[in-house]
Design an enzyme around this catalytic site. Structure first.
Site, PDB file in Angstrom:
ATOM      1  CB  CYS A   1      -0.872   0.025   1.247  1.00 17.27           C
ATOM      2  SG  CYS A   1      -1.624  -1.552   1.646  1.00 17.27           S
TER       3      CYS A   1
ATOM      4  NE  ARG B   1       5.845   2.224  -5.741  1.00 13.28           N
ATOM      5  CZ  ARG B   1       6.527   2.937  -4.885  1.00 13.28           C
ATOM      6  NH1 ARG B   1       6.446   2.715  -3.604  1.00 13.28           N
ATOM      7  NH2 ARG B   1       7.321   3.885  -5.309  1.00 13.28           N
TER       8      ARG B   1
ATOM      9  CD1 TRP C   1      -2.456  -4.918  -5.474  1.00 11.24           C
ATOM     10  CD2 TRP C   1      -1.426  -6.111  -3.885  1.00 11.24           C
ATOM     11  NE1 TRP C   1      -2.154  -6.145  -6.004  1.00 11.24           N
ATOM     12  CE2 TRP C   1      -1.526  -6.902  -5.047  1.00 11.24           C
ATOM     13  CE3 TRP C   1      -0.822  -6.654  -2.752  1.00 11.24           C
ATOM     14  CZ2 TRP C   1      -1.034  -8.196  -5.109  1.00 11.24           C
ATOM     15  CZ3 TRP C   1      -0.338  -7.951  -2.823  1.00 11.24           C
ATOM     16  CH2 TRP C   1      -0.441  -8.703  -3.996  1.00 11.24           C
TER      17      TRP C   1
ATOM     18  CG  ASN D   1       1.654   1.552   3.975  1.00  9.80           C
ATOM     19  OD1 ASN D   1       0.484   1.623   3.654  1.00  9.80           O
ATOM     20  ND2 ASN D   1       2.596   2.290   3.424  1.00  9.80           N
ATOM     21  N   GLY D   2       1.473  -2.296   6.547  1.00  8.84           N
ATOM     22  CA  GLY D   2       2.187  -3.261   7.375  1.00  8.84           C
ATOM     23  C   GLY D   2       1.267  -4.265   8.030  1.00  8.84           C
TER      24      GLY D   2
ATOM     25  CD  GLU E   1      11.780 -11.538 -16.737  1.00  6.62           C
ATOM     26  OE1 GLU E   1      11.544 -12.229 -15.719  1.00  6.62           O
ATOM     27  OE2 GLU E   1      11.367 -10.362 -16.859  1.00  6.62           O
TER      28      GLU E   1
ATOM     29  CE  LYS F   1       8.049  -9.123 -16.965  1.00  2.00           C
ATOM     30  NZ  LYS F   1       9.158  -9.269 -16.100  1.00  2.00           N
TER      31      LYS F   1
ATOM     32  CD  GLU G   1       5.067  -9.902 -14.606  1.00  5.09           C
ATOM     33  OE1 GLU G   1       4.778  -9.596 -13.438  1.00  5.09           O
ATOM     34  OE2 GLU G   1       6.226  -9.817 -15.052  1.00  5.09           O
TER      35      GLU G   1
ATOM     36  CG  HIS H   1      14.232 -35.221 -18.190  1.00  2.00           C
ATOM     37  ND1 HIS H   1      14.667 -36.522 -18.135  1.00  2.00           N
ATOM     38  CD2 HIS H   1      15.236 -34.513 -18.747  1.00  2.00           C
ATOM     39  CE1 HIS H   1      15.895 -36.597 -18.624  1.00  2.00           C
ATOM     40  NE2 HIS H   1      16.265 -35.379 -19.002  1.00  2.00           N
TER      41      HIS H   1
ATOM     42  CE  LYS I   1       8.164  -1.725 -10.574  1.00  2.00           C
ATOM     43  NZ  LYS I   1       8.417  -2.592 -11.728  1.00  2.00           N
TER      44      LYS I   1
END
Ligand code: F6R
Length: 653
Positions: free
Chosen positions: A31, A56, A103, A129-130, A526, A530, A533, A549, A648
């Site tokens: 947040c 964020r 968030w 926040n937290g 990666e 990408k 997401e 395998h 973020k």
């Protein structure tokens, strides 16, 4: 540079369901806190501060202001734009206020759970926040006193607790102090009260809060970048501090009530401009910024390489510039390092995987790479002969910070690679490499990944030179090749339209497989991250040799398989693995160099990159994959800059 102490980023919170779901209070939620008081109009400032933190957390946003002596609270689920719509209709006239952007991974991000929260008599409004780890026990205690709750959040406990102690003491500072001594966990708070219409109380406990001091106005934010457009006079709250903020200044206290004397610092940091620069999305802008970012990172650490070749001088320049920039390791210490350990999460973890290959190949030091969250619950084995490197664009990822702290306690030499010189990571590591990306606004990491890779190449060269493993000619050649990379990246970016066409062709797939070997195994991971997401298409990355395998079972004519093929020792084997996929009728896509003719006839789509050796190729191969993911997501109408369920920086476990 080490010592640039301003700003910082840390946002988190919890909800009842979340705590139940994860048992130990380990919740993911990021947040942002903001505050303003002064002679100006509070609401536009608060909204603009929230705007710079919105990437964020964007599940809900809210404000509390004091209007004509009364507390007014406005909040809305969803993006900040929803709050702005409400404000258009009924914007309060106020000179003081606090705000929040939230968030959450658990619990409905609805209006009720949005911050600010208040007590029953509206003596205080709180944004938070937290994590309040003991909120359940405090809530029961308050319920026993007949206090009613209206949300699922732990934050509301703080509002009732402060109000309760205010009832006893009639002194808000004392009430806040008494309340924080009851709270367990890590958190930042901003508290507003109509009883104190000319001030904001704020608390930092192992999180981040920055105060900004202007001319007869003061600002507050959980990240200095939200305050920085208004003032360069910044005061970062230390671990357990309370600030009483007025428009003309502040008083700072420790949790035991002692006044702390500390002056603000003048931030020399650049003002971050959060602007799309003509691009449709921040993500596309940031992908296109990569050549510049790489040039800037190289220019910082290899300032003289483009000048006429002077081998001896170049060596000295890299050593000196890394030292100037925050590397304190001496030649003796480097000789004593018998192991390197890299800790990181997500995309930063994949850059660390490439880092492992680079460091082992250049510095010849055995290197392990660990997902930082996987270190939780077990002992991190390291000692004074270990160099532990934490990679994090935000420098605030909780798991990464916990890992590097543990390494430090074990006596490891610690090195941070981050894009935020003002972050926790930058503060706690002995050595630091800051990447030169500017702010990365889009939630998905792109340019910071490239800059992290560049940092590993520079570090590898540096360690190898210090250990006498890299002949000067070879070192000079490597540095010059690094300088060629941005131009080659520009060539890839110039093929964006071809990549867009490829993305359009395959974006209806339900599953996409990415594979690569060696230096490009992390690129495959990666590329898959990408794509999933941004576009929400399921995608997996594999070491190409692993396909047979197990993963090969998922292949059929509906599954696009992206193979990364770069000249080098693993080329032939990677091509064979691709043929195994072709034999299962998979849709064949390659990332391959310009003069590679072998791919013709095997792959239906080839995304071309300039001819490059596998060693430096991760700096190029990821670009087509980033663009592929971007265009697929865009074609599917996804919110590419703020994908669903993401934020973020992940600042709690
Ligand atoms: C993916 C992404 C995340 C981050 C991860 C670590 O695009 O952005 O996977 O890489 O959350 O974040 P930092 O680098 O801030 O530690």
């Amino acid at each position: 540079m080490k010592g640039d102490h301003f700003g910082g980023r840390n946002e988190a919170g919890t909800s009842e369901e979340a705590e139940e779901a994860e048992g130990d209070g380990a919740i993911k939620k990021m947040c942002g806190i903001v505050g303003y008081l002064g002679s100006g109009s509070a609401v536009p400032v608060l909204v603009s501060e929230l705007r710079s933190l919105e990437y964020r957390g964007y599940d809900s946003a809210g404000l509390a202001v004091i209007e004509q002596g009364n507390l007014r609270i406005l909040k809305a689920a969803g993006k900040l734009a929803n709050l702005e719509t409400i404000l258009k209709e009924k914007s309060p006239i106020a000179q003081v206020g606090i705000g929040h952007t939230r968030w959450a991974t658990h619990g409905e991000p609805n209006d009720t759970n949005a911050h600010p929260h208040t007590d029953e008599s509206k003596v205080v409004a709180v944004v938070h926040n937290g994590i309040i780890e003991n909120y359940r026990e405090l809530k029961n205690e308050l319920l026993d006193k007949g206090i009613n709750f209206s949300s699922d959040t732990d934050t509301e406990v703080v509002a009732h607790l402060v109000s309760y102690y205010y009832g006893q003491t009639k002194d808000m500072l004392k009430a806040v102090r008494k309340a924080v001594t009851r709270l367990k966990g890590i958190y930042a708070l901003a508290i507003l009260s109509p009883e104190y219409p000319d001030r904001i109380f704020a608390v930092n406990h192992h999180y981040s809060l920055t105060v900004g001091l202007g001319e007869n106005e003061s600002f507050l934010a959980s990240d200095g970048l939200a305050v920085r457009p208004y003032t360069n006079q910044l005061l970062r709250l230390e671990q357990s501090e309370i600030v009483e903020l007025t428009s003309s200044g502040y008083k700072l206290y420790s949790f035991d009530g002692e006044e702390v004397k500390r002056a603000p610092i003048t931030s020399e940091g650049n003002l971050y401009v959060i602007d799309k620069g003509g691009y449709k999305h921040f993500l596309l802008k940031e992908i296109n910024e990569q050549p510049t970012v790489l040039r800037q990172t190289l220019a910082k650490y290899l300032p003289d390489v483009q000048k006429p070749v002077n081998l001896k001088k170049e060596r000295t320049d890299l050593v000196n510039s890394l030292h100037t920039a925050g590397i304190t390791l001496t030649k003796e210490q480097i000789k004593n390092i018998d192991r390197i350990q890299i800790v990181a999460c997500g995309t930063a973890f994949y850059s660390g995987m490439v880092g492992k290959y680079i460091l082992e190949s250049l510095a010849q030091i055995p290197t392990d790479i660990e997902i930082a969250s996987e270190i939780r619950g077990r002992k991190l084995l390291s000692n004074e002969r270990t160099l532990t490197i934490a990679v994090s664009q935000s420098g605030e990822t909780a798991d990464t910070l916990a890992a590097i702290k543990e390494a430090k306690e074990n006596g490891s030499h610690t090195l941070g690679i981050t894009n935020r010189a003002d972050s926790h990571l930058a503060h706690i590591t002995t050595d630091l490499i800051t990447t030169e990306c500017g702010i990365e606004v889009s939630v998905a990491a792109t340019k910071t990944y490239i800059a992290q890779l560049a940092s590993f190449y520079l570090l590898g060269i540096y360690l190898a030179e210090e250990k006498g493993l890299l002949p000067p000619e070879k070192a000079a050649q490597l540095k010059h090749e690094l300088y060629l990379i941005p131009t080659w990246q520009e060539k890839i970016l110039a093929t964006s339209e071809d990549i867009r066409q490829a993305a359009l062709k395959y974006c209806s797939a339900k599953d996409v497989v990415f594979m690569g070997r060696g230096f490009n195994y992390p690129t495959a991971l990666e590329g898959a991250l990408k794509l999933k997401e941004l576009s929400y298409i399921h995608a997996s990355g594999y070491a190409a040799g692993e396909l047979k395998h197990g993963p090969i079972a998922v292949l059929d004519e509906n599954v696009p398989v992206v193979t990364i093929l770069v000249p080098g020792v693993v080329y032939d084997k990677s091509l064979s693995n691709a043929l195994e996929a072709k034999a299962r009728q998979a849709k064949m896509i390659a990332v391959a160099v310009e003069d590679d003719d072998k791919v013709n006839g095997i792959f239906e789509t080839v995304m071309r990159i300039p001819v490059v050796d596998e060693f430096l190729s991760p700096l190029l191969t990821v670009l087509p994959l980033q663009l592929f993911a971007y265009y697929a997501a865009e074609a599917l109408g996804k919110d590419v800059d703020q994908p669903r369920n993401l934020a973020k920086s992940v600042t709690v476990e």
